[in-house]
Write a protein that holds these residues in place. Sequence first.
Motif, PDB file in Angstrom:
ATOM      1  N   MET A  55       0.780  -1.160   0.024  1.00 12.64           N
ATOM      2  CA  MET A  55      -0.050   0.185   0.115  1.00 12.64           C
ATOM      3  C   MET A  55       0.842   1.273  -0.077  1.00 12.64           C
ATOM      4  O   MET A  55       0.635   2.457  -0.588  1.00 12.64           O
ATOM      5  CB  MET A  55      -0.934   0.196   1.010  1.00 12.64           C
ATOM      6  CG  MET A  55      -2.230  -0.999   1.137  1.00 12.64           C
ATOM      7  SD  MET A  55      -3.274  -0.775  -0.421  1.00 12.64           S
ATOM      8  CE  MET A  55      -3.994   0.714  -0.032  1.00 12.64           C
ATOM      9  N   ILE A  56       1.898   1.245   0.706  1.00 13.03           N
ATOM     10  CA  ILE A  56       2.790   2.506   0.411  1.00 13.03           C
ATOM     11  C   ILE A  56       3.357   2.606  -0.902  1.00 13.03           C
ATOM     12  O   ILE A  56       3.352   3.839  -1.418  1.00 13.03           O
ATOM     13  CB  ILE A  56       4.165   2.337   1.510  1.00 13.03           C
ATOM     14  CG1 ILE A  56       3.587   2.246   2.843  1.00 13.03           C
ATOM     15  CG2 ILE A  56       5.295   3.260   1.376  1.00 13.03           C
ATOM     16  CD1 ILE A  56       4.752   1.928   4.170  1.00 13.03           C
ATOM     17  N   GLY A  59       0.496   4.137  -3.084  1.00 11.84           N
ATOM     18  CA  GLY A  59       0.384   5.543  -2.638  1.00 11.84           C
ATOM     19  C   GLY A  59       1.755   6.229  -3.051  1.00 11.84           C
ATOM     20  O   GLY A  59       1.410   7.426  -3.667  1.00 11.84           O
ATOM     21  N   LEU A  60       2.799   5.815  -3.319  1.00 14.00           N
ATOM     22  CA  LEU A  60       4.077   6.592  -3.865  1.00 14.00           C
ATOM     23  C   LEU A  60       3.802   6.346  -5.310  1.00 14.00           C
ATOM     24  O   LEU A  60       4.105   7.411  -5.913  1.00 14.00           O
ATOM     25  CB  LEU A  60       5.196   5.701  -3.504  1.00 14.00           C
ATOM     26  CG  LEU A  60       6.435   6.253  -3.911  1.00 14.00           C
ATOM     27  CD1 LEU A  60       6.857   7.749  -3.509  1.00 14.00           C
ATOM     28  CD2 LEU A  60       7.642   5.262  -3.210  1.00 14.00           C
ATOM     29  N   MET A  62       0.846   6.391  -7.165  1.00 22.83           N
ATOM     30  CA  MET A  62      -0.256   7.240  -7.559  1.00 22.83           C
ATOM     31  C   MET A  62       0.417   8.724  -7.462  1.00 22.83           C
ATOM     32  O   MET A  62      -0.045   9.618  -8.226  1.00 22.83           O
ATOM     33  CB  MET A  62      -1.422   7.116  -6.832  1.00 22.83           C
ATOM     34  CG  MET A  62      -1.990   5.470  -6.930  1.00 22.83           C
ATOM     35  SD  MET A  62      -3.467   5.390  -5.842  1.00 22.83           S
ATOM     36  CE  MET A  62      -4.707   6.675  -6.656  1.00 22.83           C
ATOM     37  N   ALA A  63       1.025   9.159  -6.433  1.00 16.44           N
ATOM     38  CA  ALA A  63       1.763  10.563  -6.344  1.00 16.44           C
ATOM     39  C   ALA A  63       2.790  10.669  -7.367  1.00 16.44           C
ATOM     40  O   ALA A  63       3.066  12.127  -7.699  1.00 16.44           O
ATOM     41  CB  ALA A  63       2.272  10.529  -4.636  1.00 16.44           C
ATOM     42  N   GLN A  64       3.541   9.831  -7.608  1.00 11.32           N
ATOM     43  CA  GLN A  64       4.503   9.862  -8.824  1.00 11.32           C
ATOM     44  C   GLN A  64       4.465   9.093 -10.016  1.00 11.32           C
ATOM     45  O   GLN A  64       5.109   8.238 -10.209  1.00 11.32           O
ATOM     46  CB  GLN A  64       6.280   9.572  -8.030  1.00 11.32           C
ATOM     47  CG  GLN A  64       6.455  10.457  -7.040  1.00 11.32           C
ATOM     48  CD  GLN A  64       6.840  11.827  -7.283  1.00 11.32           C
ATOM     49  OE1 GLN A  64       7.405  11.807  -8.516  1.00 11.32           O
ATOM     50  NE2 GLN A  64       6.791  12.994  -6.758  1.00 11.32           N
ATOM     51  N   HIS A  91      -6.881  -0.443  -9.321  1.00 13.38           N
ATOM     52  CA  HIS A  91      -6.273   0.971  -9.744  1.00 13.38           C
ATOM     53  C   HIS A  91      -5.152   0.512 -10.900  1.00 13.38           C
ATOM     54  O   HIS A  91      -5.042   1.030 -11.764  1.00 13.38           O
ATOM     55  CB  HIS A  91      -5.805   1.686  -8.751  1.00 13.38           C
ATOM     56  CG  HIS A  91      -6.542   2.288  -7.695  1.00 13.38           C
ATOM     57  ND1 HIS A  91      -7.001   3.495  -8.127  1.00 13.38           N
ATOM     58  CD2 HIS A  91      -7.174   1.910  -6.552  1.00 13.38           C
ATOM     59  CE1 HIS A  91      -8.063   3.915  -7.175  1.00 13.38           C
ATOM     60  NE2 HIS A  91      -7.949   2.850  -6.258  1.00 13.38           N
ATOM     61  N   PHE A 188      14.341  10.586   1.776  1.00 13.38           N
ATOM     62  CA  PHE A 188      13.549  10.242   0.571  1.00 13.38           C
ATOM     63  C   PHE A 188      12.919  11.349   0.072  1.00 13.38           C
ATOM     64  O   PHE A 188      13.065  11.522  -1.111  1.00 13.38           O
ATOM     65  CB  PHE A 188      12.724   9.228   0.961  1.00 13.38           C
ATOM     66  CG  PHE A 188      11.896   8.465   0.019  1.00 13.38           C
ATOM     67  CD1 PHE A 188      12.161   7.091  -0.475  1.00 13.38           C
ATOM     68  CD2 PHE A 188      10.900   8.796  -0.913  1.00 13.38           C
ATOM     69  CE1 PHE A 188      11.698   6.602  -1.614  1.00 13.38           C
ATOM     70  CE2 PHE A 188      10.130   8.278  -1.915  1.00 13.38           C
ATOM     71  CZ  PHE A 188      10.729   7.101  -2.501  1.00 13.38           C
ATOM     72  N   ARG A 189      12.279  12.060   0.668  1.00  8.89           N
ATOM     73  CA  ARG A 189      11.659  13.403   0.040  1.00  8.89           C
ATOM     74  C   ARG A 189      12.597  14.227  -0.596  1.00  8.89           C
ATOM     75  O   ARG A 189      11.999  14.904  -1.424  1.00  8.89           O
ATOM     76  CB  ARG A 189      10.611  13.841   1.089  1.00  8.89           C
ATOM     77  CG  ARG A 189       9.299  13.210   1.563  1.00  8.89           C
ATOM     78  CD  ARG A 189       8.660  13.398   2.538  1.00  8.89           C
ATOM     79  NE  ARG A 189       8.097  14.966   2.702  1.00  8.89           N
ATOM     80  CZ  ARG A 189       7.177  15.416   1.900  1.00  8.89           C
ATOM     81  NH1 ARG A 189       6.249  14.872   1.289  1.00  8.89           N
ATOM     82  NH2 ARG A 189       7.172  16.788   2.225  1.00  8.89           N
ATOM     83  N   LEU A 192      13.661  12.904  -3.772  1.00  7.25           N
ATOM     84  CA  LEU A 192      12.820  12.703  -4.554  1.00  7.25           C
ATOM     85  C   LEU A 192      12.329  14.343  -5.052  1.00  7.25           C
ATOM     86  O   LEU A 192      11.943  14.867  -6.220  1.00  7.25           O
ATOM     87  CB  LEU A 192      11.522  11.910  -4.230  1.00  7.25           C
ATOM     88  CG  LEU A 192      10.367  11.860  -5.104  1.00  7.25           C
ATOM     89  CD1 LEU A 192      10.973  11.380  -6.450  1.00  7.25           C
ATOM     90  CD2 LEU A 192       9.106  11.184  -4.639  1.00  7.25           C
ATOM     91  N   LEU A 193      12.104  15.291  -4.163  1.00  7.08           N
ATOM     92  CA  LEU A 193      11.079  16.319  -4.328  1.00  7.08           C
ATOM     93  C   LEU A 193      12.047  17.620  -4.284  1.00  7.08           C
ATOM     94  O   LEU A 193      11.653  18.789  -4.779  1.00  7.08           O
ATOM     95  CB  LEU A 193      10.138  16.688  -3.192  1.00  7.08           C
ATOM     96  CG  LEU A 193       8.934  15.455  -3.120  1.00  7.08           C
ATOM     97  CD1 LEU A 193       8.234  15.499  -1.831  1.00  7.08           C
ATOM     98  CD2 LEU A 193       8.164  15.067  -4.188  1.00  7.08           C
TER      99      LEU A 193
END
Lengths: 200, 152
Positions: A55-56, A59-60, A62-64, A91, A188-189, A192-193
């Motif tokens: 599930m993580i 979520g990841l 779908m966000a990326q 999905h 991580f963030r 990535l971001l």
Amino acid sequence: MKKILQRREVVNFLLHERDDLLVVAGLGAPAWDITAAGDHPLSFPLWGAMGGAAMIGLGLAMAQPKRNVLVVTGDGEMLMGLGSLAVIGAHKPANLSIVVLDNEHYGETGMQKTVTGLGVDLVGMAKSAGLAQSMLVANKSDLENLRNEIYKKGKARSGTLFGQVKVGSDKLPLVLPPRDGVYLKNRFRIALLGTEKALA
Amino acid sequence: MVPDAGHANLIRLCEADKKMKVVRLTSEEQGVSLLGGAWLGGEKGILLMQSSGVGNCINMLSLSTSCQMPLVILITMRGDHGEFNPSQVPMGNATETVLSAMGVLVRRGDTHEAVVEEVAGALHMAFNTSRPIAVLIGQKVTGAKDFRKLTH
């Protein structure tokens, strides 16, 4: 007798020259395996949250949507979160791959048998949940095929990829990732971001 | 989200909003890990459930607390004011204690106005201070369901 795949060799092979892959690892041996392959800011090894790795990954993914996401987990962890296959099947993000290293045992708790060793078919469950591209990996040639599929991008992908890799149950040296969840999240963030967005 | 009658209107609004993605969960703890992954990827979300699902989330909440991830959970209460179903009472009664024990801040609204205010505050606080916050929506707001009346 055919040579059974070894989990560290499998993970080293899958993560060698990992491109811009985002990696989530389930708690226990899969977290040690991805660390043994080389700790990386875009790896998120779990120390808990059992049953939550896939599930993580969803979520990841779908966000990326432009990045490929790989979840590496174990049979015990996947079995605890089987319902997540149904959610992911609804999905099917094409940038998500889930690889279950199936040694048919709970390695961290004393090598008790899991139900995959008693006939439970994870590939069949994933297929039934709607993940058409689900494969059992038992040899080097299957593994090469799995790697090729994991690294395919965009329209070359047809949906979420699921791979159940049969591996040996040898006891291996622990290679521990950092334990601080806040550090793992922030690195991580930031990777990535970018720092500004990650810490906004 | 995991469906609940009290969230039905909100779920319809979310489904109609093209900027939002609605994920149908089969168990509540999936939402904790899903939104943890979304946050790693730079997205924000909100988790909808009823109070009976809080028990399913207990261990997964360690992800939000140990990694200090923002998480907002809107929880419609069962086993609360005017409850008809005995099986809803134990988890409803334990909801706030269980969330608090796992390190989740708990806010509560028992009027429409209070719910709006608490949700706005929880969203602001969770994403600015990186922590899980639950807003309990009392059964005085959603109304208690009586199956005997539903059969007539």
